[in-house]
Design a protein around this motif. Structure first.
Motif, short mmCIF file in Angstrom:
data_model
loop_
_atom_site.label_atom_id
_atom_site.label_comp_id
_atom_site.label_asym_id
_atom_site.label_seq_id
_atom_site.Cartn_x
_atom_site.Cartn_y
_atom_site.Cartn_z
N THR A 37 40.11 68.02 -52.00
CA THR A 37 39.00 67.52 -51.16
C THR A 37 37.76 68.41 -51.17
O THR A 37 36.67 67.95 -50.81
CB THR A 37 39.45 67.44 -49.68
N ILE A 39 37.58 70.91 -49.12
CA ILE A 39 37.54 71.51 -47.77
C ILE A 39 38.42 72.76 -47.68
O ILE A 39 39.54 72.76 -48.17
CB ILE A 39 38.01 70.47 -46.72
N THR A 86 40.00 65.86 -41.57
CA THR A 86 38.54 65.88 -41.79
C THR A 86 37.79 65.73 -40.47
O THR A 86 38.25 65.08 -39.54
CB THR A 86 38.09 64.77 -42.78
N GLU A 89 32.33 64.12 -37.32
CA GLU A 89 31.25 64.15 -36.32
C GLU A 89 29.92 63.66 -36.93
O GLU A 89 29.46 64.18 -37.95
CB GLU A 89 31.10 65.59 -35.80
N ARG A 94 20.29 61.31 -36.68
CA ARG A 94 20.49 62.75 -36.83
C ARG A 94 19.54 63.26 -37.94
O ARG A 94 19.39 62.60 -38.96
CB ARG A 94 21.94 62.97 -37.28
N SER A 121 30.54 59.30 -43.35
CA SER A 121 31.44 59.25 -42.20
C SER A 121 31.56 57.82 -41.64
O SER A 121 31.76 56.87 -42.40
CB SER A 121 30.98 60.25 -41.13
N ASN A 151 37.47 59.81 -45.89
CA ASN A 151 38.32 59.42 -44.77
C ASN A 151 38.32 57.89 -44.64
O ASN A 151 37.30 57.28 -44.30
CB ASN A 151 37.80 60.09 -43.49
N ASN A 203 36.34 59.80 -52.78
CA ASN A 203 36.29 61.27 -52.78
C ASN A 203 35.18 61.71 -53.73
O ASN A 203 35.12 61.26 -54.87
CB ASN A 203 37.66 61.78 -53.28
N LEU A 204 34.32 62.60 -53.26
CA LEU A 204 33.24 63.10 -54.12
C LEU A 204 33.79 63.70 -55.41
O LEU A 204 33.14 63.68 -56.45
CB LEU A 204 32.42 64.16 -53.36
N ASN A 222 25.93 67.82 -44.01
CA ASN A 222 27.00 68.31 -43.15
C ASN A 222 28.41 68.07 -43.71
O ASN A 222 29.34 67.75 -42.97
CB ASN A 222 26.85 67.71 -41.74
N PHE A 227 32.96 73.41 -47.26
CA PHE A 227 33.38 73.80 -48.61
C PHE A 227 33.13 75.29 -48.84
O PHE A 227 32.20 75.87 -48.26
CB PHE A 227 32.58 73.03 -49.67
C1 LIG Z 1 30.52 65.98 -40.39
S1 LIG Z 1 30.62 64.53 -41.36
C2 LIG Z 1 28.92 64.31 -41.83
C3 LIG Z 1 28.49 62.86 -41.74
C4 LIG Z 1 26.99 62.63 -41.92
N1 LIG Z 1 26.55 62.92 -43.26
C5 LIG Z 1 26.18 63.43 -40.92
O1 LIG Z 1 25.53 64.41 -41.33
O2 LIG Z 1 26.17 63.09 -39.74
C6 LIG Z 1 31.41 65.16 -42.82
C7 LIG Z 1 32.15 64.07 -43.62
O3 LIG Z 1 32.46 64.56 -44.93
C8 LIG Z 1 33.60 63.84 -45.37
N2 LIG Z 1 34.15 64.49 -46.57
C9 LIG Z 1 34.72 65.72 -46.64
N3 LIG Z 1 35.10 65.97 -47.90
C10 LIG Z 1 34.75 64.91 -48.65
C11 LIG Z 1 34.88 64.58 -50.03
N4 LIG Z 1 35.46 65.41 -50.90
N5 LIG Z 1 34.39 63.39 -50.47
C12 LIG Z 1 33.81 62.52 -49.59
N6 LIG Z 1 33.68 62.77 -48.27
C13 LIG Z 1 34.13 63.95 -47.80
C14 LIG Z 1 34.49 63.87 -44.13
O4 LIG Z 1 35.50 62.91 -44.17
C15 LIG Z 1 33.47 63.65 -43.01
O5 LIG Z 1 33.41 62.30 -42.62
#
Ligand SMILES: C[S@@+](CC[C@H](N)C(=O)[O-])C[C@H]1O[C@@H](n2cnc3c(N)ncnc32)[C@H](O)[C@@H]1O
Length: 278
Positions: A37, A39, A86, A89, A94, A121, A151, A203-204, A222, A227
């Motif tokens: 992921t 993370i 994950t 938020e 924003r 998200s 997610n 997934n990115l 965010n 990472f």
């Molecule tokens: C805190 S949210 C940010 C959402 C929005 N961009 C914002 O700034 O309000 C972070 C998101 O990154 C997603 N995420 C984490 N790793 C990821 C990955 N490898 N590929 C896609 N999404 C990922 C999580 O599931 C989560 O929903």
């Protein structure tokens, strides 16, 4: 008598299976999760380890090595863990400086525009962009917004487009009235605006990323905060592969630390920081 028998049986079914936990290092599970992921949990390992033990037990595993073995062969279990760990938020409107910058840029042209939220998200970011463009009088027929997230629960919420008041704490009453319908204590985004955003569980770092095509504007806000340096660099290079042209713009979150952004050129205009492929 039968009543007693039934309730006793229900009680027995409800009791959690007692799993004898084998104590060992969670490192390999962390590494596998990080590899899959991006993370990492370096700053909150204690809390996450407790969550991992709970998750493992709830899914019938008695040790981290058993959990790891199962995660490697069971993509559904891995997805459950991703949804569990994950942090999703987000809220409407924003970091609007970047969205406003993009809106005025788009107003200067009449060409079709593709925008990506990676990650998006539960949908607030993609819908905020759609609302901002619509409010600015942009012809929405030429706009396409794609929002991805790893997610799957977050993606389902985005598609439902039903939000709490908390999610809308930055929204003006007039915007809420124009774009949402109040359903008991929740706010349903109206169909006419929902249709400009499309949501995909992705997934990115997944092999299907390139099926998304290329984009004129990419928001990646965010996520990089979760990472490490190596995965941040890898994520940035994946995002760069999605830009349409050398003038396509990438926006990161204010909290995302983009140190030595290899392959990116930094710009600062109208008090907004953004990047192009460089
Ligand atoms: C805190 S949210 C940010 C959402 C929005 N961009 C914002 O700034 O309000 C972070 C998101 O990154 C997603 N995420 C984490 N790793 C990821 C990955 N490898 N590929 C896609 N999404 C990922 C999580 O599931 C989560 O929903």
């Amino acid at each position: 008598m039968f009543g007693w028998f039934n309730s006793k049986q229900v009680e027995e079914v409800a009791v959690e299976p007692k799993i004898e936990w084998v104590d060992e290092s969670p490192k390999q599970v962390y590494d596998y999760f990080n590899d899959s992921t991006g993370i990492h949990f370096d700053h909150k390992k204690e809390i996450v380890t407790a969550k991992l033990i709970r998750f493992a037990k709830e899914h019938g595993s008695h040790s981290f090595s058993h959990l790891l073995f199962r995660l490697k062969s069971d993509s559904v279990l891995l997805q459950h863990l991703i949804n569990y760990l994950t942090v999703n938020e987000t809220y409407f409107f924003r970091e609007m400086d970047q969205i406003n910058y993009m809106t005025s840029d788009i107003q200067k042209t009449s060409k079709p525009i593709r925008i990506l939220c990676a990650p998006g998200s539960t949908g607030e970011e993609a819908y905020s962009i759609a609302i901002a463009l619509s409010e600015a009088g942009v012809n929405m027929g030429r706009i396409s917004i794609v929002s991805i997230d790893i997610n799957t629960d977050a993606i389902a919420c985005a598609q439902e487009a039903l939000y709490s008041k908390r999610s809308l704490h930055r929204a003006d009453e007039i915007i809420i009235e124009r774009y949402f319908t109040l359903l008991e204590d929740k706010y349903q985004l109206k169909d006419f605006i929902c249709r400009y955003a499309e949501f995909k569980a992705l997934n990115l770092f997944g092999s299907d990323l390139m099926t998304l095509g290329r984009f004129d504007y990419i928001f990646s806000r965010n996520m990089l905060i979760y990472f490490d340096e190596i995965k941040t660099a890898a994520a940035i290079s994946r995002l760069i592969s999605l830009v349409e042209t050398s003038s396509s713009i990438l926006f990161f979150g204010h909290a995302d630390i983009i140190t030595a952004p290899i392959g990116l050129k930094e710009h600062y205009e109208k008090r907004t920081k953004f990047f192009t492929k460089g």
